[in-house]
Design a protein around this motif. Structure first.
Motif, PDB file in Angstrom:
ATOM      1  N   SER A 177       0.806  -1.299  -0.018  1.00 49.51           N
ATOM      2  CA  SER A 177       0.097  -0.045  -0.002  1.00 49.51           C
ATOM      3  C   SER A 177       0.826   1.216  -0.027  1.00 49.51           C
ATOM      4  N   SER A 178       2.072   1.228   0.704  1.00 50.72           N
ATOM      5  CA  SER A 178       2.962   2.373   0.353  1.00 50.72           C
ATOM      6  C   SER A 178       3.609   2.846  -0.581  1.00 50.72           C
ATOM      7  N   VAL A 179       3.297   1.905  -1.689  1.00 58.32           N
ATOM      8  CA  VAL A 179       4.022   1.765  -3.192  1.00 58.32           C
ATOM      9  C   VAL A 179       2.970   2.678  -4.068  1.00 58.32           C
ATOM     10  N   SER A 180       2.950   3.911  -4.627  1.00 61.33           N
ATOM     11  CA  SER A 180       1.961   4.358  -5.427  1.00 61.33           C
ATOM     12  C   SER A 180       1.810   3.355  -6.686  1.00 61.33           C
ATOM     13  N   GLY A 181       0.400   3.531  -6.940  1.00 60.38           N
ATOM     14  CA  GLY A 181       0.157   2.616  -8.138  1.00 60.38           C
ATOM     15  C   GLY A 181       0.220   1.023  -7.819  1.00 60.38           C
ATOM     16  N   SER A 182       0.421   0.574  -6.852  1.00 52.35           N
ATOM     17  CA  SER A 182       0.094  -0.795  -6.477  1.00 52.35           C
ATOM     18  C   SER A 182      -1.195  -1.151  -6.172  1.00 52.35           C
ATOM     19  N   SER A 183      -1.552  -2.567  -6.609  1.00 48.45           N
ATOM     20  CA  SER A 183      -2.884  -2.988  -6.392  1.00 48.45           C
ATOM     21  C   SER A 183      -3.567  -2.557  -4.959  1.00 48.45           C
ATOM     22  N   SER A 184      -2.904  -2.158  -3.941  1.00 51.14           N
ATOM     23  CA  SER A 184      -3.664  -1.992  -2.565  1.00 51.14           C
ATOM     24  C   SER A 184      -3.373  -0.580  -2.364  1.00 51.14           C
ATOM     25  N   SER A 185      -2.831   0.208  -3.288  1.00 51.12           N
ATOM     26  CA  SER A 185      -2.615   1.491  -3.134  1.00 51.12           C
ATOM     27  C   SER A 185      -4.008   2.552  -3.186  1.00 51.12           C
ATOM     28  N   SER A 186      -3.977   3.807  -2.887  1.00 51.04           N
ATOM     29  CA  SER A 186      -5.167   4.601  -3.061  1.00 51.04           C
ATOM     30  C   SER A 186      -5.394   4.896  -4.404  1.00 51.04           C
ATOM     31  N   ASN A 187      -4.363   4.850  -5.459  1.00 53.64           N
ATOM     32  CA  ASN A 187      -4.495   4.880  -6.867  1.00 53.64           C
ATOM     33  C   ASN A 187      -4.031   3.632  -7.690  1.00 53.64           C
ATOM     34  N   PRO A 188      -4.586   2.778  -7.496  1.00 53.81           N
ATOM     35  CA  PRO A 188      -4.151   1.296  -8.373  1.00 53.81           C
ATOM     36  C   PRO A 188      -4.091   1.488  -9.640  1.00 53.81           C
ATOM     37  N   LEU A 189      -3.133   1.223 -10.493  1.00 57.78           N
ATOM     38  CA  LEU A 189      -3.005   1.112 -11.996  1.00 57.78           C
ATOM     39  C   LEU A 189      -3.324  -0.117 -12.572  1.00 57.78           C
ATOM     40  N   LYS A 190      -3.853  -0.072 -13.705  1.00 60.81           N
ATOM     41  CA  LYS A 190      -4.089  -1.338 -14.447  1.00 60.81           C
ATOM     42  C   LYS A 190      -3.092  -1.957 -14.921  1.00 60.81           C
ATOM     43  N   ASN A 191      -2.839  -3.330 -14.682  1.00 59.08           N
ATOM     44  CA  ASN A 191      -1.896  -4.267 -15.210  1.00 59.08           C
ATOM     45  C   ASN A 191      -0.961  -4.463 -13.900  1.00 59.08           C
ATOM     46  N   VAL A 192      -1.305  -3.998 -12.766  1.00 61.59           N
ATOM     47  CA  VAL A 192      -0.601  -4.142 -11.717  1.00 61.59           C
ATOM     48  C   VAL A 192      -1.399  -5.480 -10.758  1.00 61.59           C
ATOM     49  N   LEU A 193      -1.155  -6.320 -10.494  1.00 59.45           N
ATOM     50  CA  LEU A 193      -1.820  -7.820  -9.847  1.00 59.45           C
ATOM     51  C   LEU A 193      -0.864  -8.362  -8.716  1.00 59.45           C
ATOM     52  N   PRO A 194      -1.671  -8.564  -7.440  1.00 58.98           N
ATOM     53  CA  PRO A 194      -0.967  -9.354  -6.807  1.00 58.98           C
ATOM     54  C   PRO A 194      -1.034 -10.813  -7.329  1.00 58.98           C
ATOM     55  N   ALA A 195      -0.062 -11.510  -7.180  1.00 59.41           N
ATOM     56  CA  ALA A 195       0.141 -12.901  -7.409  1.00 59.41           C
ATOM     57  C   ALA A 195      -0.926 -13.858  -7.146  1.00 59.41           C
ATOM     58  N   LEU A 196      -1.746 -13.430  -5.790  1.00 59.24           N
ATOM     59  CA  LEU A 196      -2.753 -14.283  -5.359  1.00 59.24           C
ATOM     60  C   LEU A 196      -3.941 -14.096  -6.636  1.00 59.24           C
ATOM     61  N   GLY A 197      -4.106 -13.085  -7.159  1.00 58.32           N
ATOM     62  CA  GLY A 197      -5.074 -12.671  -8.111  1.00 58.32           C
ATOM     63  C   GLY A 197      -4.665 -13.461  -9.327  1.00 58.32           C
ATOM     64  N   LEU A 198      -3.616 -13.183  -9.842  1.00 60.80           N
ATOM     65  CA  LEU A 198      -3.213 -13.932 -11.238  1.00 60.80           C
ATOM     66  C   LEU A 198      -3.413 -15.478 -11.022  1.00 60.80           C
ATOM     67  N   VAL A 199      -2.809 -16.010 -10.033  1.00 54.12           N
ATOM     68  CA  VAL A 199      -2.707 -17.373  -9.697  1.00 54.12           C
ATOM     69  C   VAL A 199      -4.497 -18.250  -9.637  1.00 54.12           C
ATOM     70  N   SER A 200      -5.032 -17.282  -8.920  1.00 53.94           N
ATOM     71  CA  SER A 200      -6.364 -17.788  -8.746  1.00 53.94           C
ATOM     72  C   SER A 200      -7.455 -17.486  -9.970  1.00 53.94           C
ATOM     73  N   TRP A 201      -6.944 -16.350 -10.816  1.00 51.66           N
ATOM     74  CA  TRP A 201      -7.410 -16.352 -12.247  1.00 51.66           C
ATOM     75  C   TRP A 201      -7.099 -17.829 -13.124  1.00 51.66           C
ATOM     76  N   TYR A 202      -5.741 -17.977 -13.021  1.00 55.73           N
ATOM     77  CA  TYR A 202      -5.597 -19.054 -14.012  1.00 55.73           C
ATOM     78  C   TYR A 202      -5.727 -20.302 -13.471  1.00 55.73           C
TER      79      TYR A 202
END
Length: 558
Positions: A177-202
């Protein structure tokens, strides 16, 4: 799977450094005393149907066979919020590692024991059973809240059991969350995913099946973290789709992977080559992918790593493998191991400000107590570990690299399940993201054991270890629980309820009368068979074609 990209090796968890460890599991043929205990019926509710849950259930029921004096005095009920069992084995294990999924037979064996019941599509939370409000943490990445599940509160079920075992795993990502643009930040950017999300997707987890994954136009990928999960992600993204076509990846996922334009994938760690958390087996698989080249590791970094690992045989073997470049003249893809970098910020693309385009990295240095390492600055002395451990600290320098897709593989944490909604509250260590416990016995905030309540697997110790270590921990906890209940009836770890109410919780049967769908073993068998039949009809040669939505699973039962 490893919770951090580069774990502090040989370091005991701060929460458990002063606590006794789990006892060594006794032989599986161990049997209890033939005399019936005065401590009442052993009626167990297990929350979660992943490896730790079914290994625990299996150990308990096999330790007290039905034809022994205590055999009819034992019942095990397993609750799972999805219609399907297996947890991590179904939704987390890499699809090209089918041998790891063989542990599913332990769950399958349970179905032949009449003392075991499975309640799938049942979500336990602090919400009352009549509430349909949000009852599991949601994120901007996946707002899924298990809308089809029957909702029960712990107050609905606790009177019916002598023992509660929490084995519900770790289903949330550690935030950046302290990294700007991360998936858990206040301003998440597209194409930034936690591994949990990608692994669960596939792996077709219903909570992540609708993630808008698109690999067309993606050339530069950075995976943050250097554990086995990071390499799993890298391998799936770089492997030829043809080599994955016979796995249990769904055809929808295979179609997305087939359109990938990835040229370069970096797996980046905050520390050095001597502190990677992936295994030799995982890395060997990585560099064996056809059409993928690997340039090895900077020689100065490698020499430093060799000095740090000393005579650790397994580490030396892994470093030797990491050191050698793998050229592939026919290949159009490159795999890179990068070190001594921590993300400072994710930068929007100049072409589309909603998507990520670059990463700004902090450059790190290693601090260690080994003689070859300089004395750290006075301000950092208290942060330097003792022994032969190594930590990373920023140098103040930064570097920027292109990144069209970022995968944050920095660990998982468990959900608290209960909150400030009234009723029973699960003792939960929010900081470490796991159930508060001492060697599997759940304790309150003051460290006092709560009778009859236990935790096992990742919910208890965090997301560390492999399936085999999960099995040993589950067996050890099961033996401890049986001793508490049958051999030490006056123990402070005695039953939650000496005389639990009989039968199935009334709230569960009431929910069914009102139209709620509870998936029992017979229902799971129908879903299992339907997935296998789908693969036959599609003629894709796979063992099964997974359902990616709960609606599809439940439709099989109607």
């Amino acid at each position: 799977m490893i919770p951090r990209p580069a774990r502090l090796r040989l370091l005991v968890s701060p929460s458990s450094a002063h606590l006794p460890s789990l006892t060594v599991s006794r032989p599986f043929t161990r049997k209890l005393s033939s005399s019936r205990s005065d401590n009442g019926e052993l009626k167990i509710a297990i929350i979660g149907s992943g490896p730790s849950g079914f290994y625990t259930a299996s150990r308990i029921l096999n330790s007290i066979p039905k034809d022994t004096p205590n055999g009819d005095n034992v019942q095990v009920h397993m609750y799972e919020r999805l219609p399907t069992p297996y947890g991590l084995v179904r939704y987390g294990v890499a699809p090209d590692h089918p041998e790891v999924k063989n542990c599913q037979h332990k769950f399958d064996e349970l179905s032949s024991d009449p003392r075991f019941k499975f309640f799938g599509n049942v979500l336990l939370s602090s919400q009352p059973s009549s509430s349909q409000t949000e009852s599991t943490p949601s994120t901007a990445l996946s707002p899924y809240t298990y809308p089809h599940a029957v909702r029960l509160s712990f107050d609905d079920i606790l009177p019916y059991y002598s023992t509660l075992i929490l084995t519900y795993g770790a289903s949330l990502s550690n935030p950046l969350s302290s990294v700007s643009g991360s998936s858990s930040s206040s301003n998440p950017l597209k194409n930034v995913l936690p591994a949990l999300g990608l692994v669960s997707w596939y792996n077709s987890h219903p909570a992540f099946s609708d993630l808008p994954i698109n690999l067309e136009g993606i050339e530069e990928v950075s995976v943050i973290g250097q554990g086995n999960v990071a390499l799993d992600v890298a391998r799936i993204l770089l492997k030829p789709v043809k080599s994955l076509s016979q796995t249990d990846l769904s055809d929808d996922v295979l179609d997305v992977l087939s359109k990938s334009t990835i040229k370069r994938l970096r797996v980046v760690g905050r520390r050095g080559p001597g502190q990677v958390a992936f295994t030799t087996k995982e890395f060997r698989e990585m560099i064996s992918i056809p059409n993928v080249s690997y340039k090895g590791v900077n020689q100065d970094l490698m020499e430093q790593a060799k000095d740090m690992v000393g005579n650790e045989r397994m580490r030396k073997r892994l470093l030797s493998l990491m050191e050698k470049p793998v050229s592939n003249d026919q290949g159009d893809k490159e795999f890179i191991l990068d070190f001594l970098k921590s993300p400072k910020g994710f930068i929007p693309s100049s072409r589309d400000r909603s998507k990520v385009g670059e990463i700004e990295w902090n450059i790190n240095q290693l601090l260690s107590t080994t003689p070859s390492t300089p004395t750290p600055p006075l301000s950092q002395v208290s942060a330097v570990p003792s022994g032969n451990e190594v930590i990373a600290r920023t140098t103040g320098e930064t570097v920027t690299q292109q990144a069209d897709l970022i995968v944050e593989s920095v660990g998982y944490r468990s959900e608290p399940l209960t909150g400030e909604h009234g009723g029973w509250v699960l003792p939960f260590d929010v900081k470490r993201g796991r159930v508060r416990n001492v060697s599997g016995r759940v304790v309150d905030k003051d460290g006092v054991v709560i009778p009859g309540i236990y935790a096992a697997g990742w919910a208890a110790r965090g997301p560390v270890g492999v399936i085999a270590s999960t099995m040993h921990d589950a067996y050890s906890l099961s033996d401890q629980l049986l001793d508490d209940h049958f051999s030490n009836p006056s123990s402070t770890s005695g039953p939650l309820n000496p005389n639990p109410e009989q039968g199935i919780p009334e709230a569960l049967t009431k929910a069914q009368r009102q139209g709620g769908i509870v998936v029992d073993l017979e229902g799971w068998e129908k879903i299992d068979n339907a997935e296998r039949e789908r693969a036959k009809i599609m003629g894709n040669g796979k063992e099964r074609e997974k359902f990616r939505k709960v609606e599809e699973m439940l439709a099989v039962l109607s």
